[in-house]
Design a protein around this motif. Structure first.
Motif, mmCIF file in Angstrom:
data_model
loop_
_atom_site.group_PDB
_atom_site.id
_atom_site.type_symbol
_atom_site.label_atom_id
_atom_site.label_comp_id
_atom_site.label_asym_id
_atom_site.label_seq_id
_atom_site.Cartn_x
_atom_site.Cartn_y
_atom_site.Cartn_z
ATOM 1 N N HIS A 326 3.943 0.360 -9.121
ATOM 2 C CA HIS A 326 3.271 -0.556 -10.050
ATOM 3 C C HIS A 326 2.346 -1.516 -9.315
ATOM 4 C CE1 HIS A 326 2.665 -3.209 -13.488
ATOM 5 N NE2 HIS A 326 2.911 -4.217 -12.670
ATOM 6 N N PHE A 327 2.846 -2.114 -8.230
ATOM 7 C CA PHE A 327 2.039 -3.077 -7.481
ATOM 8 C C PHE A 327 0.864 -2.389 -6.794
ATOM 9 C CE2 PHE A 327 6.145 -5.676 -7.093
ATOM 10 C CZ PHE A 327 5.825 -6.426 -8.214
ATOM 11 N N VAL A 359 11.631 -9.531 -5.413
ATOM 12 C CA VAL A 359 10.437 -8.874 -5.957
ATOM 13 C C VAL A 359 9.163 -9.582 -5.505
ATOM 14 C CG1 VAL A 359 9.243 -8.168 -8.053
ATOM 15 C CG2 VAL A 359 11.734 -8.048 -7.956
ATOM 16 N N ARG A 360 9.211 -10.902 -5.398
ATOM 17 C CA ARG A 360 8.021 -11.649 -4.993
ATOM 18 C C ARG A 360 7.593 -11.252 -3.575
ATOM 19 N NH1 ARG A 360 9.699 -16.873 -5.407
ATOM 20 N NH2 ARG A 360 9.207 -16.883 -7.630
ATOM 21 N N GLU A 361 8.547 -11.097 -2.682
ATOM 22 C CA GLU A 361 8.216 -10.693 -1.311
ATOM 23 C C GLU A 361 7.661 -9.274 -1.286
ATOM 24 O OE1 GLU A 361 10.352 -10.048 3.072
ATOM 25 O OE2 GLU A 361 11.576 -10.507 1.312
ATOM 26 N N LEU A 362 8.258 -8.382 -2.077
ATOM 27 C CA LEU A 362 7.781 -7.004 -2.135
ATOM 28 C C LEU A 362 6.355 -6.958 -2.679
ATOM 29 C CD1 LEU A 362 8.187 -3.941 -1.956
ATOM 30 C CD2 LEU A 362 9.257 -4.035 -4.224
ATOM 31 N N GLU A 363 6.077 -7.724 -3.702
ATOM 32 C CA GLU A 363 4.739 -7.750 -4.275
ATOM 33 C C GLU A 363 3.711 -8.242 -3.260
ATOM 34 O OE1 GLU A 363 2.127 -9.769 -7.910
ATOM 35 O OE2 GLU A 363 4.264 -10.202 -7.734
ATOM 36 N N ASN A 364 4.032 -9.321 -2.562
ATOM 37 C CA ASN A 364 3.117 -9.848 -1.549
ATOM 38 C C ASN A 364 2.852 -8.831 -0.447
ATOM 39 O OD1 ASN A 364 2.937 -12.262 -2.898
ATOM 40 N ND2 ASN A 364 4.452 -13.314 -1.655
ATOM 41 N N PHE A 365 3.913 -8.097 -0.081
ATOM 42 C CA PHE A 365 3.740 -7.098 0.971
ATOM 43 C C PHE A 365 2.816 -5.965 0.512
ATOM 44 C CE2 PHE A 365 4.825 -3.076 2.933
ATOM 45 C CZ PHE A 365 4.558 -3.374 4.257
ATOM 46 N N GLU A 367 0.532 -6.081 -1.800
ATOM 47 C CA GLU A 367 -0.828 -6.617 -1.892
ATOM 48 C C GLU A 367 -1.489 -6.601 -0.514
ATOM 49 O OE1 GLU A 367 -3.218 -10.715 -3.219
ATOM 50 O OE2 GLU A 367 -1.031 -10.711 -3.010
ATOM 51 N N ARG A 368 -0.750 -7.042 0.499
ATOM 52 C CA ARG A 368 -1.291 -7.058 1.860
ATOM 53 C C ARG A 368 -1.574 -5.637 2.344
ATOM 54 N NH1 ARG A 368 2.339 -10.224 3.588
ATOM 55 N NH2 ARG A 368 3.693 -8.851 4.789
ATOM 56 N N LEU A 369 -0.712 -4.715 1.934
ATOM 57 C CA LEU A 369 -0.874 -3.314 2.327
ATOM 58 C C LEU A 369 -2.168 -2.742 1.765
ATOM 59 C CD1 LEU A 369 1.012 -1.394 3.918
ATOM 60 C CD2 LEU A 369 1.828 -0.549 1.718
ATOM 61 N N VAL A 370 -2.457 -3.037 0.490
ATOM 62 C CA VAL A 370 -3.677 -2.542 -0.148
ATOM 63 C C VAL A 370 -4.913 -3.088 0.567
ATOM 64 C CG1 VAL A 370 -5.057 -2.617 -2.269
ATOM 65 C CG2 VAL A 370 -2.590 -2.210 -2.395
ATOM 66 N N ILE A 371 -4.829 -4.314 1.028
ATOM 67 C CA ILE A 371 -5.969 -4.945 1.701
ATOM 68 C C ILE A 371 -6.178 -4.370 3.098
ATOM 69 C CG2 ILE A 371 -6.832 -7.124 2.665
ATOM 70 C CD1 ILE A 371 -5.366 -8.542 0.374
ATOM 71 N N LEU A 372 -5.081 -4.185 3.832
ATOM 72 C CA LEU A 372 -5.198 -3.878 5.264
ATOM 73 C C LEU A 372 -5.097 -2.399 5.611
ATOM 74 C CD1 LEU A 372 -3.026 -6.801 6.716
ATOM 75 C CD2 LEU A 372 -5.517 -6.692 6.498
ATOM 76 N N SER A 373 -4.475 -1.591 4.769
ATOM 77 C CA SER A 373 -4.261 -0.189 5.125
ATOM 78 C C SER A 373 -5.589 0.568 5.205
ATOM 79 C CB SER A 373 -3.348 0.488 4.108
ATOM 80 O OG SER A 373 -3.178 1.854 4.445
ATOM 81 N N LEU A 408 5.071 -23.492 6.868
ATOM 82 C CA LEU A 408 3.666 -23.641 6.479
ATOM 83 C C LEU A 408 3.365 -22.754 5.291
ATOM 84 C CD1 LEU A 408 2.430 -20.771 7.568
ATOM 85 C CD2 LEU A 408 2.184 -21.982 9.710
ATOM 86 N N SER A 409 2.198 -22.937 4.716
ATOM 87 C CA SER A 409 1.748 -22.122 3.598
ATOM 88 C C SER A 409 0.824 -21.032 4.129
ATOM 89 C CB SER A 409 1.009 -22.987 2.567
ATOM 90 O OG SER A 409 0.309 -22.167 1.654
ATOM 91 N N LEU A 410 1.230 -19.770 3.974
ATOM 92 C CA LEU A 410 0.392 -18.666 4.443
ATOM 93 C C LEU A 410 -0.938 -18.630 3.698
ATOM 94 C CD1 LEU A 410 2.939 -15.736 4.902
ATOM 95 C CD2 LEU A 410 1.630 -16.894 6.678
#
Length: 454
Positions: A326-327, A359-365, A367-373, A408-410
Motif C-alpha cells: 500500500h505504501f 506502522v508509522r516507522e514502516l511507512e516512513n521507511f 517512503e524513503r525507499l521510494v525516494i532513494l532506491s 532531533l527532528s529528522l
C-alpha cells in the motif's frame, strides 16, 4: 435547530421591521445598534448569518465586517445600506461580505438572500466535511487481515453506533487516530465535525483555552472571545490524543465535562452545553498512572467505558506485506515514480524486522525507499543500504554526524540540508539535487513537503 440571524443597524425602526418580517420564517434573531455591539453579539450568539448596516456610530459596518471575519472567516454577511455605491459594494465583497442590498429593499428579496446565505454556509460545512472524509478514505489506511485486527474491527463496528466514551490504547505509531476516524465515520455523528486534539503538544498554560475557549480579556492577548475545541466539535466527535499528558487540574475539568456535558470558557462564568462524543487515546499505562497518583481514578473509569487495544505491528506480522504494498503504491503515485516491487527476500526481511515505531516507522521507511532506491525492484541489498527502522550509527559516525542527547527532528535536518544545498547552488535545483544525491524530481517533492518556495 433554528438558524440564527444577527441584525446590526443603528435605526431602531429598521431593526424592528426586519425582525418582524423574518421571525415568521422561524429564525432565532438577535439585534445590535452599532458595529461594536454587533461584534460582541456575534461572539456571544454565534449566528449563521449577519445583516450588517454600513453607516453606524461607534463602529461602522466596514470595521465591524473586518472584526467579525477575523473571528469567523466562513460566516455569511449581507451588507445593508442607504448610502451604497458600487465602490463600497466592491470593497465590502473584497472584505468578505457575501452580498450587498441597498435600502429600501424588498423584504422578499432579503428572505431569498438569507436563504441563499444559509445554503452557502451549509454547503461550505459539507464540503469541509467531505474533504476531510475523502482525505481519510484515500489516505494511507490499511487495517490488516490478522486475527487481532479482525477482532478489533468487529468491536469497532459494534461500538461505533453507540454514544459511549471510548479509550483507545496502543503503542505509538499503531494507528490510534485511524481507529478513532473509523468510529466517527461509522457513527450517527458522521456528518458533524471530527476534531482532533493532541494533549501532549499544547503547553499546560494554553490547554484549557484550547479545549474550552476563552472570553475577551481573560488573559493577556485574549482580544476577543474564542471557541474551544469542544464547542467546535458540537454534534460530532472529539479525539483527545495523548490523554495521559494532561495535568491533574485539567483532568478535574475534563471529568466535569464528561459528567455534566457542559464547559466554562476561561474567564467566563456561563455554563455552555456541549453535545460531543469523546474518544481518548494514549500509549501510556493509565492504570499504572492511577496507582502512582498521576492520573485521576474517577476520570480513568469515565474514559474507560469501552477500551480498544491496538496490537503492535510485531504482534501481527502477517499484516506487514499489505502495508508495504500500500505504501509503495501511495508514494510512487505521489512522487510521480513508476510502479515498484519488493523481492521475496526483501519482503521477508521487512516482515521479520521488529518495527519498534510500528506502522508509522514502516511507512516512513517505505517512503524513503521510494525516494532513494535506484531500481524498480527492491532487493535485500537495497534494504541494507536503506537502513531499516533506525539510524545506521556506524555509517553516520564516519560522516561526523552525532545524534544529540536530547534527540532531533529528522524532518528539520532534511529541510535544513535542502536549504543549504539551494543556497550553495544559487537556487539551482538540478545542482542542489546532485549535491544531495537525489533526483531533481525528488528534490521538488521534498521542497513542496516542507513548504520551501523557489
Amino acid at each position: 435547530m433554528k438558524s440564527k440571524l444577527l441584525i446590526v443597524d443603528d435605526e431602531k425602526n429598521m431593526r424592528w421591521a426586519i425582525h418582524r418580517a423574518l421571525e415568521k420564517e422561524g429564525y432565532a434573531i438577535f439585534e445590535a445598534s452599532n458595529g461594536k455591539e454587533g461584534v460582541e453579539a456575534f461572539e456571544k450568539n454565534q449566528p449563521d448569518v449577519v445583516l450588517l448596516d454600513l453607516k453606524m456610530p461607534v463602529m461602522d459596518g466596514m470595521e465591524a465586517l473586518k472584526k467579525i471575519r477575523e473571528i469567523d472567516s466562513t460566516i455569511s454577511i449581507l451588507m445593508l445600506t442607504a448610502h451604497g455605491t458600487m465602490e463600497t459594494a466592491i470593497e465590502a465583497m473584497k472584505l468578505g461580505a457575501m452580498d450587498y442590498l441597498s435600502k429600501p429593499f424588498d423584504v422578499e428579496e432579503l428572505k431569498v438572500q438569507i436563504r441563499k446565505a444559509l445554503h452557502v454556509r451549509e454547503l461550505e460545512e459539507r464540503i469541509s466535511y467531505f474533504r476531510e472524509e475523502a482525505a481519510f478514505e484515500t489516505g494511507n489506511i490499511v487495517i490488516g487481515e490478522s486475527k487481532p485486527m479482525k477482532d478489533l474491527m468487529s468491536m469497532v463496528e459494534r461500538v461505533a453506533s453507540t454514544p459511549a466514551t471510548i479509550l483507545i490504547l496502543g503503542e505509538s505509531g499503531t494507528g490510534k487516530e485511524i481507529i478513532a476516524h473509523l468510529i466517527h465515520y461509522n457513527s450517527p455523528r458522521k456528518e458533524k465535525p471530527f476534531i482532533k486534539v493532541n494533549c501532549g503538544a499544547i503547553p499546560e498554560t494554553l490547554i484549557e483555552s484550547e479545549l474550552f475557549g476563552h472570553e475577551k480579556g481573560a488573559f493577556t492577548g485574549a482580544v476577543s472571545r474564542k471557541m474551544g475545541k469542544f464547542e467546535r466539535a458540537r454534534g460530532g466527535t472529539i479525539l483527545l490524543d495523548e490523554i495521559g499528558e494532561l495535568d491533574l487540574s485539567m483532568q478535574v475539568k475534563l471529568l466535569r465535562v464528561l459528567q455534566d456535558k457542559v464547559i466554562e470558557r476561561v474567564g467566563g462564568s456561563e455554563e455552555v452545553p456541549v453535545d460531543v462524543r469523546v474518544i481518548a487515546a494514549t500509549n501510556r499505562q493509565l492504570k499504572k498512572m492511577v496507582e502512582e497518583g498521576t492520573f485521576r481514578e474517577d476520570l480513568y473509569y469515565r474514559l474507560n467505558v469501552i477500551p480498544l487495544h491496538i496490537p503492535s505491528l510485531r504482534d501481527r506480522k502477517e499484516d506487514i506485506p499489505a502495508f508495504v504494498q500500500h505504501f509503495l503504491q501511495h508514494y510512487c503515485k505521489e512522487m510521480g515514480r513508476g510502479s515498484m516491487s519488493i523481492s521475496t527476500a526483501a519482503m521477508n526481511q521487512l516482515v521479520n524486522h521488529p518495527w519498534k515505531g510500528n506502522v508509522r516507522e514502516l511507512e516512513n521507511f517505505v517512503e524513503r525507499l521510494v525516494i532513494l532506491s535506484p531500481e524498480d525492484e527492491v532487493k535485500t541489498v537495497d534494504l541494507n543500504t536503506g537502513k531499516i527502522g533506525s539510524l545506521d550509527v556506524e555509517a553516520e559516525n564516519k560522516q561526523g554526524i552525532q545524534l544529540p542527547e536530547n534527540g532531533l527532528s529528522l524532518d528539520e535536518v532534511e529541510k535544513n540540508l535542502i536549504l543549504q544545498a539551494l543556497e550553495r547552488t544559487g537556487d539551482n535545483q538540478t545542482k542542489a539535487a546532485q549535491l544531495l544525491g537525489i533526483s531533481r524530481h525528488t528534490l521538488m517533492y521534498r521542497m513542496d513537503k516542507y513548504g520551501i518556495r523557489e
